[in-house]
Design a protein around this motif. Structure first.
Motif, PDB file in Angstrom:
ATOM      1  N   GLY A  89      84.183 -38.224  61.865  1.00 17.71           N
ATOM      2  CA  GLY A  89      84.550 -38.008  60.473  1.00 17.71           C
ATOM      3  C   GLY A  89      86.056 -38.045  60.288  1.00 17.71           C
ATOM      4  N   SER A  90      86.470 -38.040  59.023  1.00 23.06           N
ATOM      5  CA  SER A  90      87.909 -38.155  58.739  1.00 23.06           C
ATOM      6  C   SER A  90      88.593 -36.791  58.674  1.00 23.06           C
ATOM      7  N   ASP A  91      87.813 -35.740  58.453  1.00 28.29           N
ATOM      8  CA  ASP A  91      88.397 -34.412  58.307  1.00 28.29           C
ATOM      9  C   ASP A  91      88.124 -33.586  59.572  1.00 28.29           C
TER      10      ASP A  91
ATOM     11  N   ARG B  11      77.628 -47.455  60.643  1.00 26.39           N
ATOM     12  CA  ARG B  11      78.627 -48.250  61.362  1.00 26.39           C
ATOM     13  C   ARG B  11      78.775 -49.634  60.714  1.00 26.39           C
ATOM     14  N   GLY B  12      77.649 -50.224  60.403  1.00 25.13           N
ATOM     15  CA  GLY B  12      77.647 -51.565  59.820  1.00 25.13           C
ATOM     16  C   GLY B  12      78.379 -51.627  58.483  1.00 25.13           C
ATOM     17  N   GLU B  13      78.367 -50.500  57.759  1.00 30.12           N
ATOM     18  CA  GLU B  13      79.077 -50.484  56.458  1.00 30.12           C
ATOM     19  C   GLU B  13      80.501 -50.006  56.600  1.00 30.12           C
ATOM     20  N   HIS B  14      80.945 -49.759  57.834  1.00 30.74           N
ATOM     21  CA  HIS B  14      82.273 -49.190  58.090  1.00 30.74           C
ATOM     22  C   HIS B  14      82.434 -47.876  57.339  1.00 30.74           C
ATOM     23  N   TYR B  15      81.373 -47.137  57.291  1.00 31.53           N
ATOM     24  CA  TYR B  15      81.381 -45.858  56.592  1.00 31.53           C
ATOM     25  C   TYR B  15      82.167 -44.828  57.399  1.00 31.53           C
ATOM     26  N   LYS B  16      83.115 -44.181  56.730  1.00 34.11           N
ATOM     27  CA  LYS B  16      83.916 -43.151  57.390  1.00 34.11           C
ATOM     28  C   LYS B  16      83.590 -41.824  56.704  1.00 34.11           C
TER      29      LYS B  16
ATOM     30  N   TYR C  79      75.400 -34.635  52.770  1.00 30.83           N
ATOM     31  CA  TYR C  79      75.913 -33.488  53.549  1.00 30.83           C
ATOM     32  C   TYR C  79      77.255 -33.820  54.197  1.00 30.83           C
ATOM     33  N   ALA C  80      77.383 -35.060  54.659  1.00 33.27           N
ATOM     34  CA  ALA C  80      78.602 -35.444  55.376  1.00 33.27           C
ATOM     35  C   ALA C  80      79.823 -35.445  54.446  1.00 33.27           C
TER      36      ALA C  80
END
Ligand SMILES: [Zn+2]
Length: 471
Positions: A94-96, A155-160, A468-469
């Protein structure tokens, strides 16, 4: 395991399914990729007797690696001395860094299945008449495959995500005597699975006999399974000369007293919410009894109505039942020893020692020695049903299945939540998989789940984990 349903078919239908929200991974290619994962999991035998969870974990790791996950974020773990009872940990960062993770948890072991007893090969994924058949199709390789598929999609959507998303696939949930993978992780790799909350199996959505959506259940609390032993001993002697003291008679009288004893009704957040929600759906005499028992847990008339349903009976209280019996050593001798196993399902918040003391009272005979033979894990502790937990589920349920209520439930059985809740990781059973009133024959013959339910559950869980994420 998950709930074996015995809900009556007398539900009033409140809504029909709504179409799932579409995006590209929801299309045919995405579905086919998911189906391949599901098929590979079902067709990798993971029974305790001859199966191999480690192999299933390695296969899922290989798929994630192909999807771009670096080796550092994939970890196949194998508890020492249990080469075939391994599992997989995977991480999408995650980013945080300060936000705690979301954990997607699934057991990948399955209950034994004999080919000769089944209509179709239990270890081949077969699609027939709108159902997927095979051992684990419902309990719980659909959800395990959805977790793997989620990671590949993200991953495929480059979701962060804001929060890190973790996945743990574990072995040993279905067999009491087996090493439990979730318990092993809680003891040996607590940091690796640390999370704000964990999602796993437990209870499903309910369909009526016509396949219409009735309610979406969320497992909020579960009972603790605990065995107790009743034992009597006697000097014995020749059976031609009976004496009043007899180990078998003493034991069976005590066991009979257990059969007549009913533990008092208890309400907690989980079963109170369940009966409140279901009272409106079930309606009629049973629905009214549910509302009455929530108002007054001592309402004997309402309790008598609910006790006719074995699931509701079990949700209201601790239960204890004799499950095994052995006694005597020869057909022509007075018994020297007799013992019975009493399996109790203890209501959340009640201790094993409380039940032990109560069983001694119920046995009501100093000659009957009551003991605890083994303790599998810590006592189950319910997780709080906060708005933070419930709102994302309610929001999605409203979008996907308008009018279908979300109903928290207390599970009379047990899941891996029993290991994670005491470790401080609040764990909720939520699948978004809607199953038939017969529960899909989980643990039994010809296990199955509706094809449409699996794809709906896939959409639901993909979106839910994201909600949730981002919290
Ligand atoms: Zn299960």
């Amino acid at each position: 395991m998950r709930r074996i349903k015995v809900l009556a078919a007398a539900f009033v239908v409140t809504s029909l399914a709504a179409a799932a929200a579409g995006n590209c991974a929801e299309g045919a290619d995405g579905r086919q990729r998911f189906r391949d994962i599901y098929k590979e999991l079902v067709e990798t035998n993971t029974t305790l007797s001859v199966g191999d969870c480690t192999l299933a974990a390695q296969r899922m790791a290989a798929r994630l690696k192909t999807a771009g996950y670096p080796d550092a974020d994939l970890h196949v773990f194998v508890p020492e001395g249990h080469p075939k009872e391994g599992g997989l940990l995977a991480v999408l960062h995650g980013s945080d860094a300060k936000a705690k993770a979301i954990l997607m948890l699934a057991h990948i072991d399955v209950v034994e299945a004999k080919r000769e007893d089944w209509t179709r090969d239990p270890f081949t994924l077969i699609e027939e008449d709108g159902y997927f058949y095979g051992r684990g199709t419902s309990d719980m390789k659909a959800q395990a495959a959805i977790w793997v598929d989620n990671l590949i999609r993200y991953r495929g959507e480059h979701y962060k995500p804001k929060r890190t998303i973790k996945m743990a696939l574990t072995c040993g949930e279905e067999t009491n005597s087996a090493l439990n993978g979730a318990g092993w992780l809680a003891t040996n790799a607590r940091d690796a699975i640390d999370a704000q909350l964990a999602l796993t199996e437990g209870v499903d959505g309910d369909l009526d006999a016509q396949g219409r959506h009735i309610a979406l259940e969320i497992l909020a609390a579960e009972k603790t399974s605990q065995n107790f032993v009743f034992e009597t001993t006697n000097p014995g002697g020749h059976s031609s000369r009976p004496v009043p003291d007899n180990a078998i008679y003493q034991l069976v009288r005590a066991v009979d007293r257990v059969s007549h004893y009913e533990f008092p009704v208890q309400l907690d957040d989980a079963n109170r919410a369940y009966f409140t929600g279901m009272s409106k759906i079930v309606g009629g005499e049973a629905g009214a009894a549910m509302a009455d028992v929530v108002r007054n847990p001592q309402d004997a008339r309402a309790i008598a109505v609910l006790d006719k349903n074995q699931n509701w009976h079990a949700m209201l209280r601790t239960t204890c039942v004799a499950t095994m019996l052995s006694a005597g050593h020869a057909t022509n001798a007075l018994p020297q020893r007799a013992h019975a196993n009493i399996n109790c399902r203890i209501f959340p918040g009640v201790t094993r020692d409380d039940i032990l003391a109560q069983l001694v009272k119920i046995a009501d005979d100093p000659a009957v020695v009551v003991t605890i033979p083994e303790v599998r894990g810590p006592a189950a502790k319910p997780s709080p049903l906060t708005p933070q937990v419930l709102q994302p589920i309610e929001k999605l349920a409203h979008e996907m299945w308008p009018g279908v209520p979300v109903v928290p439930a207390l599970e009379p059985g047990a899941s891996d939540a029993q290991f994670l809740n005491p470790a401080g990781i609040p764990t909720y059973g939520i699948t978004g998989l809607f199953t038939d009133p017969d529960g899909g024959h989980i643990h039994g013959l010809n296990e199955r789940i509706r094809v449409g339910s699996v794809y709906e559950g896939r959409t639901f869980l993909y979106r839910l984990v994201k909600l949730y994420a981002e919290q």
